[in-house]
Design an enzyme around this catalytic site. Structure first.
Site, short mmCIF file in Angstrom:
data_model
loop_
_atom_site.label_atom_id
_atom_site.label_comp_id
_atom_site.label_asym_id
_atom_site.label_seq_id
_atom_site.Cartn_x
_atom_site.Cartn_y
_atom_site.Cartn_z
N GLY A 93 48.97 -66.21 68.52
CA GLY A 93 48.11 -66.39 68.75
C GLY A 93 47.51 -67.57 67.22
CB ALA A 94 47.05 -70.68 67.46
NE ARG A 99 55.63 -68.70 68.92
CZ ARG A 99 54.31 -68.05 69.79
NH1 ARG A 99 53.82 -67.31 69.13
NH2 ARG A 99 54.26 -68.17 70.81
CD GLN A 115 51.31 -63.76 75.32
OE1 GLN A 115 51.31 -63.78 76.18
NE2 GLN A 115 51.71 -64.54 74.78
CG ASP A 169 48.61 -72.34 71.45
OD1 ASP A 169 48.45 -71.62 72.40
OD2 ASP A 169 49.19 -71.43 70.62
CG ASN A 219 45.85 -71.95 76.04
OD1 ASN A 219 46.14 -71.85 74.75
ND2 ASN A 219 45.12 -71.19 76.68
CE LYS A 220 51.52 -67.98 75.29
NZ LYS A 220 52.48 -67.75 74.92
O1 MRU Z 1 52.35 -67.14 72.17
P1 MRU Z 1 51.60 -66.66 71.84
O2 MRU Z 1 50.61 -65.47 72.22
O3 MRU Z 1 50.95 -66.82 70.19
O4 MRU Z 1 50.07 -67.95 72.88
C1 MRU Z 1 48.73 -67.53 72.44
C2 MRU Z 1 48.16 -68.63 73.09
O5 MRU Z 1 48.55 -69.52 73.60
C3 MRU Z 1 46.55 -68.71 72.61
O6 MRU Z 1 45.92 -69.11 74.18
C4 MRU Z 1 46.71 -69.49 71.63
O7 MRU Z 1 46.95 -69.75 70.95
C5 MRU Z 1 44.83 -69.31 71.40
S1 MRU Z 1 44.40 -68.28 70.15
C6 MRU Z 1 42.91 -68.64 70.01
#
Ligand code: MRU
Length: 354
Positions: free
Chosen positions: A55-56, A97, A204, A245, A255-256
């Site tokens: 999560g960012a 990352r 997630q 992100d 985003n994801k």
């Molecule tokens: O691969 P991840 O679990 O780090 O991806 C997270 C996301 O895509 C979230 O939507 C994003 O980081 C926002 S978290 C407030």
């Protein structure tokens, strides 16, 4: 002051103990709830790479604490060794990352703190870096509470709000961005339901968002990703809120993986699609989404899960962890500065001036 001394904003994703950072090992939620302990930059970088913490904003906060730990570890060495140790820390954390800009944003804040304190002795610099990391952590919670307040105004009584991945307390220092909006709306007394998309391949949504909501008795319905369009067609989705992100200067949002498909579906079904994110997720150095580096993750995440493998050996696999939703598909950007409807390069630039 301790990072865990915050008011309740959902679960404490990380705990700053001064000499160590504890992180919930999110790989094993919800089956197992346990913290792992990191005591230097390398261990924090490995935790980020392995998705212990994800999560960012959470990645950014963890990296800041990672630098504080590294500085403390090197504080007793010579000035040259201290400086070299810190540079190595920045480099190993910066390589953990690639997509979430909050990681680089937080490391830059830590570097500025280091540069501003260069005339001090290493132990004092280490103390200042620890203070800075803790301040970034507390600021992230305050930012998420502001995002929550701004976004809650968009939620109507009885809404079913779809979300993707986990943009909750687990993805931040606390409260969350997309789930922060949900929490704030609930705190305002609004009755609502969350539709959590499973979020293949890392799950997630099924593992983390569903768990966070169940913990707090916020009504949540879990679906697999391929059910989203059907529920929209049935009129069961009133709003979609996701995190981000990295957001380019023109509002295109990484985003994801799967977020883009939801935005396209939302447009067809005339459902508002919101992105909730702090200003630290906006990268003004990147003009548009095509310039954002998308992390490619291991094929094993797609060919199976954990120890289980279901795809045949020899199959080719693509596993991009994120996708880009063009700004034109985003109904509004929810930041700590409020809601920016139909974000554009001009309106986003304005957020940094006001
Ligand atoms: O691969 P991840 O679990 O780090 O991806 C997270 C996301 O895509 C979230 O939507 C994003 O980081 C926002 S978290 C407030």
């Amino acid at each position: 002051m301790n990072a865990s001394s915050e008011p309740a904003c959902g679960v404490a994703t990380m705990r700053w103990l001064g000499g160590a950072l504890e992180l919930i090992d999110q790989r094993y939620l919800p089956q197992r709830f346990a913290y792992i302990r990191c005591s230097n930059a390398l261990e924090v970088a490995e935790a980020i790479r392995a998705m212990v913490v994800r999560g960012a904003p959470a990645i950014g906060c963890a990296a800041a604490f990672g630098m504080a730990l590294e500085a403390a570890r090197q504080a007793g060495t010579s000035r040259v060794a201290f400086d070299e140790g810190l540079e190595k820390g920045f480099s190993v954390l910066g390589a953990s990352r690639p997509t979430a800009v909050n990681l680089f944003w937080a490391l830059q804040r830590m570097r500025e703190c280091w540069q501003a304190s260069r005339s001090e002795e290493p132990p004092r610099i280490a103390a200042l870096l620890a203070e800075r990391a803790l301040a970034l952590y507390h600021a992230d919670i305050a930012t998420n509470l502001a995002i929550g307040r701004a976004g809650a105004a968009l939620i109507e009584e009885g809404d079913s709000v779809m979300t993707h991945c986990n943009a909750g307390a687990l993805a931040t220092a606390g409260h969350g961005t997309a789930l922060g909006v949900i929490r704030s709306a609930r705190d305002q007394g609004k009755r609502l339901r969350v539709i959590a998309n499973e979020t293949r391949p890392f799950l997630q949504g099924a593992r983390l968002t569903a768990w966070e909501m169940v913990q707090e008795n916020i009504p949540v319905t879990l679906i697999t990703d391929n059910m989203a369009g059907h529920l929209m067609f049935q009129g069961k989705v009133h709003k979609i809120i996701v995190g981000a992100d990295r957001i380019a200067a023109n509002g295109d949002a990484a985003n994801k993986i799967g977020s883009y498909a939801l935005a396209v579906l939302a447009r067809y079904h005339r459902i508002p699609f919101y992105v909730a994110a702090p200003l630290s997720s906006i990268d003004l150095a990147i003009a548009e989404g095509s310039g954002i580096v998308i992390e490619e993750r291991a094929a094993s995440e797609v060919t199976g899960y954990g120890e289980l493998r279901w795809a045949p050996e020899g199959v080719a696999v693509e596993n991009p962890a994120f996708d880009i939703t063009p700004a034109g598909l985003i109904s509004g950007l929810i930041t700590e500065k409020g809601v920016t409807l139909k974000p554009t390069t001009a309106s986003i630039a304005g957020l940094f001036r006001s």
